[in-house]
Design a protein around this motif. Structure first.
Motif, PDB file in Angstrom:
ATOM      1  N   GLY A  12      28.618  33.981  45.882  1.00  0.00           N
ATOM      2  CA  GLY A  12      28.704  33.565  47.273  1.00  0.00           C
ATOM      3  C   GLY A  12      27.704  32.499  47.649  1.00  0.00           C
ATOM      4  N   THR A  13      26.621  32.348  46.878  1.00  0.00           N
ATOM      5  CA  THR A  13      25.633  31.314  47.171  1.00  0.00           C
ATOM      6  C   THR A  13      26.084  29.942  46.710  1.00  0.00           C
ATOM      7  N   TYR A  14      27.088  29.858  45.827  1.00  0.00           N
ATOM      8  CA  TYR A  14      27.557  28.568  45.349  1.00  0.00           C
ATOM      9  C   TYR A  14      28.325  27.806  46.419  1.00  0.00           C
ATOM     10  N   GLY A  15      28.991  28.521  47.295  1.00  0.00           N
ATOM     11  CA  GLY A  15      29.759  27.847  48.335  1.00  0.00           C
ATOM     12  C   GLY A  15      30.424  28.862  49.235  1.00  0.00           C
ATOM     13  N   LYS A  16      30.217  28.685  50.540  1.00  0.00           N
ATOM     14  CA  LYS A  16      30.808  29.627  51.494  1.00  0.00           C
ATOM     15  C   LYS A  16      32.313  29.440  51.624  1.00  0.00           C
ATOM     16  N   ASP A  17      32.809  28.265  51.254  1.00  0.00           N
ATOM     17  CA  ASP A  17      34.229  27.975  51.428  1.00  0.00           C
ATOM     18  C   ASP A  17      35.040  28.258  50.171  1.00  0.00           C
ATOM     19  N   MET A  18      34.457  28.909  49.183  1.00  0.00           N
ATOM     20  CA  MET A  18      35.195  29.189  47.960  1.00  0.00           C
ATOM     21  C   MET A  18      36.301  30.203  48.244  1.00  0.00           C
ATOM     22  N   PRO A  19      37.545  29.920  47.826  1.00  0.00           N
ATOM     23  CA  PRO A  19      38.640  30.861  48.090  1.00  0.00           C
ATOM     24  C   PRO A  19      38.380  32.218  47.456  1.00  0.00           C
ATOM     25  N   GLU A  20      38.857  33.269  48.117  1.00  0.00           N
ATOM     26  CA  GLU A  20      38.651  34.620  47.615  1.00  0.00           C
ATOM     27  C   GLU A  20      39.303  34.808  46.258  1.00  0.00           C
ATOM     28  N   GLY A  21      40.452  34.152  46.037  1.00  0.00           N
ATOM     29  CA  GLY A  21      41.108  34.264  44.738  1.00  0.00           C
ATOM     30  C   GLY A  21      40.270  33.701  43.605  1.00  0.00           C
ATOM     31  N   SER A  22      39.566  32.605  43.873  1.00  0.00           N
ATOM     32  CA  SER A  22      38.701  32.017  42.851  1.00  0.00           C
ATOM     33  C   SER A  22      37.537  32.944  42.527  1.00  0.00           C
ATOM     34  N   VAL A  23      36.979  33.561  43.557  1.00  0.00           N
ATOM     35  CA  VAL A  23      35.876  34.501  43.329  1.00  0.00           C
ATOM     36  C   VAL A  23      36.347  35.676  42.480  1.00  0.00           C
ATOM     37  N   ASP A  24      37.530  36.187  42.769  1.00  0.00           N
ATOM     38  CA  ASP A  24      38.057  37.323  42.008  1.00  0.00           C
ATOM     39  C   ASP A  24      38.259  36.948  40.545  1.00  0.00           C
ATOM     40  N   ARG A  25      38.743  35.744  40.275  1.00  0.00           N
ATOM     41  CA  ARG A  25      38.957  35.325  38.881  1.00  0.00           C
ATOM     42  C   ARG A  25      37.642  35.204  38.142  1.00  0.00           C
ATOM     43  N   ILE A  26      36.630  34.677  38.811  1.00  0.00           N
ATOM     44  CA  ILE A  26      35.317  34.550  38.159  1.00  0.00           C
ATOM     45  C   ILE A  26      34.745  35.930  37.855  1.00  0.00           C
ATOM     46  N   VAL A  27      34.858  36.846  38.813  1.00  0.00           N
ATOM     47  CA  VAL A  27      34.336  38.199  38.607  1.00  0.00           C
ATOM     48  C   VAL A  27      35.075  38.888  37.467  1.00  0.00           C
ATOM     49  N   GLU A  28      36.389  38.759  37.415  1.00  0.00           N
ATOM     50  CA  GLU A  28      37.165  39.391  36.343  1.00  0.00           C
ATOM     51  C   GLU A  28      36.778  38.843  34.975  1.00  0.00           C
ATOM     52  N   SER A  29      36.574  37.536  34.888  1.00  0.00           N
ATOM     53  CA  SER A  29      36.195  36.955  33.596  1.00  0.00           C
ATOM     54  C   SER A  29      34.813  37.419  33.161  1.00  0.00           C
ATOM     55  N   ARG A  30      33.880  37.551  34.108  1.00  0.00           N
ATOM     56  CA  ARG A  30      32.534  38.006  33.744  1.00  0.00           C
ATOM     57  C   ARG A  30      32.535  39.479  33.341  1.00  0.00           C
ATOM     58  N   LEU A  31      33.319  40.287  34.031  1.00  0.00           N
ATOM     59  CA  LEU A  31      33.398  41.697  33.660  1.00  0.00           C
ATOM     60  C   LEU A  31      34.038  41.857  32.284  1.00  0.00           C
ATOM     61  N   ALA A  32      35.055  41.046  31.985  1.00  0.00           N
ATOM     62  CA  ALA A  32      35.682  41.118  30.666  1.00  0.00           C
ATOM     63  C   ALA A  32      34.715  40.679  29.574  1.00  0.00           C
ATOM     64  N   ARG A  33      33.868  39.721  29.873  1.00  0.00           N
ATOM     65  CA  ARG A  33      32.901  39.239  28.886  1.00  0.00           C
ATOM     66  C   ARG A  33      31.852  40.301  28.559  1.00  0.00           C
TER      67      ARG A  33
END
Length: 234
Positions: A12-33
């Motif tokens: 959330g500190t990278y950008g307040k306007d980041m779409p929620e879908g993009s945040v979810d994809r990043i979180v999923e990739s990090r959890l899978a890693r």
């Protein structure tokens, strides 16, 4: 090594306007890693700056869970977590985070990933650059705390949960210093006469004009005296 709640707070500190879908994809990739941490066929070495484990990110509850997660990982035999204390001062790691992958298979070059302040990652397979960052990592290891890191992390988790932040504790029982809570005073333009830049004229009369009160010598016969350089309108 981040929990999901901690991930979302950091992203959330990278950008307040980041779409929620993009945040979810990043979180999923990090959890899978993180699945690679479960097996013991790989070895992991991490060096964290003290600010990482001291800065309350996402709230006290989120930060406490993150520290407990780090303490649990540091107790594993194939995971080594070290902390760079504030007392060492500036160090090579202040240039930014990086990750170095070393492969045992023949023909596979070491891979270097450098992360910038925006969260973007740059990849490099240059042998010379990988060697430089490996030497930097060894230097950071020598400067860091190595023993009892899991105990330190659990104690930090308890202190954060209790609200015992060291910097805030310096204010004492009365709270923050008074001048930090004072409202901003309205800036006033300094009068040139009060600054000693111009000699003030004798204030022997006050003549009302369309622009307000003009102070200065008595007006000459037949007209108003021109406004002085030290009128209230300057």
């Amino acid at each position: 090594m981040q929990t999901e709640e901690y991930m979302r707070a950091v992203i959330g500190t990278y950008g307040k306007d980041m779409p929620e879908g993009s945040v979810d994809r990043i979180v999923e990739s990090r959890l899978a890693r993180q699945e690679v941490l479960e097996g013991e066929e790989r070895e992991f070495s991490f060096v964290l700056d003290e600010s990482v484990v001291r800065r309350v990110t996402g709230g006290r509850g989120v930060m406490r869970a993150q520290l407990e997660r780090l303490a649990e990982l540091s107790a594993r035999p194939h995971v080594a977590i070290r902390i760079l204390p504030f007392s060492i001062g500036a160090h090579p790691g202040v240039q930014g985070p990086f990750t170095l992958f070393e492969f045992q298979a023949e023909g596979m070059e070491d891979a270097l990933f450098i992360e910038d302040s925006r969260g973007l990652t740059t990849a490099s397979t240059s042998a010379e650059e990988a060697r430089q960052y490996l030497e930097r990592f060894w230097e950071l290891e020598d400067l860091s705390l190595k023993d009892g890191v899991d105990v330190v992390l659990r104690r930090l988790a308890e202190r954060i949960a209790e609200g015992g932040d060291e910097l805030e504790g310096l204010y004492g029982r009365r709270g923050p210093r008074p001048w930090l809570e004072m409202p901003m005073r309205r800036h006033r333009r300094r009068h040139p006469c009060r600054m000693g830049l111009l000699p003030p004229l004798p204030r022997r009369s006050a003549v009302r004009s369309p622009y307000g009160v003009v102070r200065g010598p008595p007006p000459p016969p037949g007209g108003l005296h021109p406004p002085s350089l030290c009128s209230p309108h300057d």
